[in-house]
Design a protein around this motif. Structure first.
Motif, mmCIF file in Angstrom:
data_model
loop_
_atom_site.group_PDB
_atom_site.id
_atom_site.type_symbol
_atom_site.label_atom_id
_atom_site.label_comp_id
_atom_site.label_asym_id
_atom_site.label_seq_id
_atom_site.Cartn_x
_atom_site.Cartn_y
_atom_site.Cartn_z
ATOM 1 N N LEU A 2 0.849 -1.185 0.000
ATOM 2 C CA LEU A 2 0.000 0.000 0.000
ATOM 3 C C LEU A 2 0.885 1.235 0.000
ATOM 4 O O LEU A 2 1.997 1.214 0.498
ATOM 5 N N ALA A 3 0.378 2.268 -0.562
ATOM 6 C CA ALA A 3 1.127 3.512 -0.515
ATOM 7 C C ALA A 3 1.094 4.042 0.908
ATOM 8 O O ALA A 3 0.106 3.886 1.608
ATOM 9 N N TYR A 7 -3.474 8.368 -0.430
ATOM 10 C CA TYR A 7 -3.369 8.045 -1.837
ATOM 11 C C TYR A 7 -4.727 8.198 -2.476
ATOM 12 O O TYR A 7 -5.677 7.522 -2.124
ATOM 13 N N THR A 8 -4.828 9.133 -3.377
ATOM 14 C CA THR A 8 -6.135 9.378 -3.975
ATOM 15 C C THR A 8 -6.167 8.972 -5.430
ATOM 16 O O THR A 8 -7.030 8.227 -5.862
ATOM 17 N N ILE A 10 -3.978 7.813 -9.053
ATOM 18 C CA ILE A 10 -2.764 7.186 -9.556
ATOM 19 C C ILE A 10 -1.877 8.173 -10.295
ATOM 20 O O ILE A 10 -0.660 8.130 -10.194
ATOM 21 N N HIS A 11 -2.484 9.108 -11.005
ATOM 22 C CA HIS A 11 -1.653 10.035 -11.782
ATOM 23 C C HIS A 11 -0.880 11.000 -10.886
ATOM 24 O O HIS A 11 0.267 11.318 -11.165
ATOM 25 N N PHE A 13 -0.011 10.183 -7.915
ATOM 26 C CA PHE A 13 1.022 9.325 -7.338
ATOM 27 C C PHE A 13 2.209 9.196 -8.289
ATOM 28 O O PHE A 13 3.363 9.338 -7.889
ATOM 29 N N LEU A 14 1.923 8.930 -9.550
ATOM 30 C CA LEU A 14 3.006 8.711 -10.511
ATOM 31 C C LEU A 14 3.853 9.964 -10.676
ATOM 32 O O LEU A 14 5.076 9.893 -10.758
ATOM 33 N N GLN B 213 6.928 1.723 -13.554
ATOM 34 C CA GLN B 213 7.049 3.168 -13.721
ATOM 35 C C GLN B 213 7.931 3.506 -14.928
ATOM 36 O O GLN B 213 7.653 4.404 -15.701
ATOM 37 N N ASP B 287 -1.601 1.215 -10.181
ATOM 38 C CA ASP B 287 -2.638 1.498 -9.201
ATOM 39 C C ASP B 287 -3.042 0.211 -8.482
ATOM 40 O O ASP B 287 -3.113 0.147 -7.260
ATOM 41 N N LEU B 290 -0.365 -1.049 -6.120
ATOM 42 C CA LEU B 290 -0.266 -0.296 -4.868
ATOM 43 C C LEU B 290 -1.343 -0.722 -3.883
ATOM 44 O O LEU B 290 -1.207 -0.558 -2.689
#
Lengths: 626, 319
Positions: A2-3, A7-8, A10-11, A13-14, B213, B287, B290
């Protein structure tokens, strides 16, 4: 996994993950200090542990609780022994950084493993059991961390939960450690009162240490500045390989060890000293204007300069590296076989591999007091100071200034083991020269001795040089034996020389011969002297000149009447000697070999001598030529 | 087939560097891997790059291309074909290698082929040994390679955490965990005795997340099986096995079902379990990763043979 961060998307996050930096740290501690637990905890609490791995860690503990140490446990061999046997690498990321942990287990091989893990680390975490305080061992670990150039040290005072998080304990340990660490060269030093088992002050400030306000360990790891000051470091580029896809392209591939380079910069090539300009900095994506450490790039220059692997490009407007054959270094000995001063080793430094021999072992460090003890060799896990001579010069900076161009490994050319890790020291001032030309001139001045060591000659020629003195009566057959022996040795692949006749005299005097033998032995050759050393004192004198470890006496015992008969048959001028009253010859008391030459025994005597030389390991096995 | 159609929109422009001449962690990993690949090319006589068609191989090949650009790779790729790879993998392999101009060698164990060794008839253990381990050893022997690159990562499995970047193998290609060389700084000791070889792992310090990534920012093509879609599968021991061809023997009570799923690791289809997933793009895969709590290797049937099976296989010469 898990992050760790809220974490809301993915973009988001990336984007964030794309901008993280990498921090390497080494976790140091002895058995029972709770290091595996600390690492297991960090991985678990940052959600890097998968459910199946967690199930495994639960299944193997007695009470069904998570056994954090189990998470990091690796090979089955070590599970059986109950100890970890090597350096293991772990990975985790937070929203700020990605981390690589070098987990170095505490046991007998400790120094070696720790040095390995520490070599690339930005931070060292030393665990101290709060109940035991600062042990000698902790000091030694801090010393190695500082030696390997780790800028930051975090001292995690563990098991504080067992002492009710008593601040007195914490501060006492801190005081003691600081007093010691003053002598070490850390950029930063921090202390953390933790419980690895319970998680106090790891990710979050612990409620149980209200007196401690410096923040948890992980925050320190996330925020400690990375010392990657590339702009102020001189540019160093060890050439890895030359790319020549077609006739119009000649690029030098490598990783920038330090500093910054821009297109158009003037560069100097070591060792040639030639200068040129950077025509292009090429990457897979296309040319770039600027490149910096630790990028891997391809450089092209404006002039046709001969450059190959192992050469170094530096910026002409910056301080040059040392270019020297002689090196001073602190080394950590990594191999079971101790340092052998007579052996030639191979140095791997940047992309350059050269042979080197050890000139001198100055001292080794006492593992407990860290005092310098005089020594002539180093054993596994020992740390000492060496002087080395290389066959070809190395281009380097002191390790303190540059961990890339200041480090080397030593390789045993026989076993191929990596036997030592070395950190180069600055050269004494007289060996520093402002430019290459001057440096070369200085190199000549300060290096009057041969750069080829005896052990190298031995390795090449497959023989330890000795002088074989043949003693015996005139007519015993020594000269014939000497040449037969020389021939046999040559046929077997060895190199020898008979100290033979001159125009004026049949033979050299014993003294002259001994001087010649010494010279030729130094050149690595075997010498055979069939001379007339009738007296013991003359023989002893020769032994002294040549050196008793290089002197072998073979006595040819042939009855006097046989000798006389031979000389008479040949009408030898020495016949009258036999008719004098004075003793003709004093046989040696304890020759290395006593042989005789009667009838057709020449070959068998040659054989006996060769066997003796083999037995004494003077002749080393020669590889079959294929 | 477009090899990069799974990248939704355009990935953010990959920053080469942070504000003041600092590399991001991915660019640093990239630079370190390139350094390793070049060192091997410079110091070994006859290297080869093991190519498994999976995502890690795709990344490794890209790193090698970066290491030698504008020159082509100075060594060939080698694929060990067990004949049980997903058909889509083979299609991808041939297309990818042709498109990128890569020299590809393919080896299958001829004895295994003659004996019709399959995971169905011989069990996964014997099958893996004959068609993977033995086949690999044959190919390495035949080519006389002194260095073989592999895409393994240290975060994959516990026993991998201690693997060196240069992993030494004796004349019999066996790995001795107690007799490996310490690796300090970026100084690799590549000296070998006759007959010895090394396996090189340039991705050692990459994690599964890093790999995805990197695939994302570098737009690296990967086999479409990584992305979720309907597959004909049967469920065995909790794993979804794709019926990839007619060799798959169905149990009397089994009927293949169409399930939306994807593969986290690719290998031989009877040994690679799929996971139920809706992820059809790289960001969706990341996603999902994670949020998921199962490690990557769980889908691999091979690891379940015994706790220390990976270590045993490595000792015997497996990658």
């Amino acid at each position: 996994m898990l992050a760790t961060q809220p974490y809301t998307d993915i973009h988001t996050f990336l984007e964030q993950h794309n901008n993280k930096e990498l921090l390497r740290f080494v976790a140091i501690g002895s058995v029972d200090d709770g290091k595996s637990t600390l690492i297991g905890r960090l991985l678990h609490d940052t959600h890097q542990v998968y459910e199946d791995q967690l199930a495994d860690a639960r299944a193997h503990s007695a009470d069904g609780e998570i056994d954090f140490a189990r998470i990091t446990d690796g090979l089955s061999a070590e599970r059986e022994q109950g100890i970890t046997i090597d350096v293991a690498y772990r990975y985790f990321a937070t929203e700020k950084r990605k981390f690589i942990i070098a987990d170095t287990p505490g046991h007998i091989q400790y120094t070696r493993n720790m040095a390995t893990g520490a070599s690339t680390a930005d931070v060292a975490i030393i665990l101290i059991d709060a109940r035991l305080g600062v042990l000698q061992q902790s000091k030694r670990h801090a010393y190695i961390a500082s030696l390997l150039g780790i800028p930051y040290l975090a001292v995690a005072i563990n098991k504080m939960d067992l002492l009710d998080f008593d601040p007195k304990v914490f501060y006492a340990i801190q005081q003691e450690f600081l007093a010691f660490a003053e002598k070490l060269e850390f950029v930063g030093l921090r202390f953390f009162p933790i419980s690895a088992l319970k998680g106090d002050n790891l990710l979050h400030p612990s409620e149980r240490t209200p007196w401690y306000t410096d923040g948890p360990l992980l925050r320190f790891l996330e925020e400690v500045p990375l010392l990657r000051d590339v702009e102020h470091q001189p540019f160093r580029f060890p050439v890895q390989l030359v790319l020549r896809p077609h006739l119009d392209y000649r690029g030098f591939a490598g990783t920038i060890a330090s500093g910054v380079l821009r297109t158009g910069d003037s560069v100097t090539v070591f060792p040639s000293g030639k200068t040129s300009r950077i025509k292009a900095i090429d990457t897979y994506e296309g040319p770039v204007d600027t490149a910096f450490a630790p990028q891997s790039v391809v450089l092209r220059i404006t002039d046709e300069v001969d450059i190959s692997r192992g050469d170094m490009l530096v910026r002409s407007d910056q301080a040059p590296p040392y270019a020297a054959h002689t090196l001073d270094a602190t080394v950590v000995w990594l191999d079971e076989q101790p340092l052998d001063p007579n052996k030639a080793y191979q140095i791997k430094h940047t992309t350059r591999s050269v042979k080197a021999h050890i000139e001198r072992v100055h001292w080794k460090s006492d593992p407990n007091t860290l005092d310098h003890l005089p020594t002539t060799h180093l054993a596994l896990n020992e740390i000492g100071r060496l002087s080395l001579t290389c066959h070809r010069p190395l281009f380097f900076d002191p390790y303190k200034n540059n961990r890339h161009t200041g480090a080397f490994i030593l390789i045993d050319t026989l076993t191929n083991h990596t036997v030592a890790a070395g950190m180069l020291l600055p050269l004494p001032p007289q060996e520093i020269a402002p430019d290459l030309e001057q440096q070369r001139a200085n190199a000549r001045l300060i290096r009057p001795r041969s750069e080829v060591s005896q052990s190298e000659r031995t390795e090449r020629l497959r023989q330890h040089p000795v002088s074989v003195w043949l003693s015996g009566l005139p007519g015993a057959g020594r000269t014939a034996l000497a040449y037969a022996l020389e021939r046999r040795l040559f046929d077997l692949g060895y190199s020898s020389h008979v100290i033979g006749m001159t125009q004026e005299r049949l033979l050299h005097s014993a003294e002259e011969a001994a001087m010649l033998c010494r010279q030729l032995n130094n050149a690595g050759l075997l010498c055979i002297y069939p001379g007339d050393s009738h007296s013991r004192s003359a023989r002893d004198y020769a032994r002294e000149i040549i050196g008793s470890d290089r002197f072998l006496c073979v006595d040819i015992d042939v009855p006097q009447e046989v000798c006389l008969q031979r000389l008479e048959t040949q009408q030898d001028p020495r016949v009258p000697l036999f008719h004098r009253s004075a003793p003709l010859y004093e046989p040696p008391h304890q020759p290395d070999l006593r042989a005789t030459i009667l009838e057709d025994q020449l070959e068998s005597t040659v054989h006996q001598i060769v066997s003796l030389l083999r037995q004494k390991s003077i002749l080393l096995p020669v590889e079959e030529k294929t | 087939m477009s090899l990069s159609h799974h990248l939704t929109a355009d990935p953010p422009t990959p920053p080469q560097a942070l504000s003041t001449m600092r590399l991001t962690h991915l660019r640093q990993l990239e630079a370190e891997s390139i350094h390793i690949i070049r060192e091997v090319a410079a110091e070994f006589d006859n290297p080869v790059m093991l190519y498994s068609i999976g995502k890690d191989s795709s990344v490794m090949v890209r790193l090698a291309q970066k290491a030698f650009a504008p020159a082509p790779l100075p060594f060939p790729l080698l694929h060990i074909d067990t004949t049980f790879k997903f058909r889509e993998m083979i299609t991808f392999r041939d297309h990818f290698c042709a498109e990128q101009g890569l020299e590809l060698l393919i080896h299958t164990n001829p004895e295994g082929l003659a004996a019709n060794v399959s995971p169905f008839t011989h069990g996964s253990k014997i099958y893996t040994d004959v068609m993977k381990t033995q086949a690999l050893l044959q190919a390495l022997q035949k080519g006389g390679y002194d260095a073989a690159f592999g895409g393994a990562r240290r975060d994959e499995e516990k026993s991998r955490a201690k693997e060196r970047i240069y992993s030494f193998r004796d004349r019999f290609h066996q790995w001795d965990p107690k007799n490996q060389r310490p690796e300090l700084w970026s100084l690799y000791n590549g000296r070998l005795h006759k007959g010895e070889s090394i396996r090189v792992f340039p991705l050692s310090n990459w994690t599964e997340l890093d790999v995805w990534q990197y695939i994302y920012i570098e737009k690296i093509p990967v086999v479409p099986l990584y992305f979720a879609r309907k597959h004909p599968v049967v469920e065995r021991n909790g794993a979804l096995i794709r019926i990839d061809d007619e060799r798959f023997p169905l149990e009397p009570d089994e009927t293949p079902q169409e399930v939306v799923c994807r593969f986290r690791t690719l290998g031989c289809y009877p040994l690679s379990g799929a996971v139920r997933s809706e992820a059809t793009t790289v960001p969706e895969i990341i996603d999902e990763m994670l949020r998921t709590r199962h490690s990557e290797r769980q889908g691999r049937v091979i690891d379940h043979d015994s706790t220390a099976s990976m270590e045993r296989k490595k000792r015997e010469g497996y990658f």
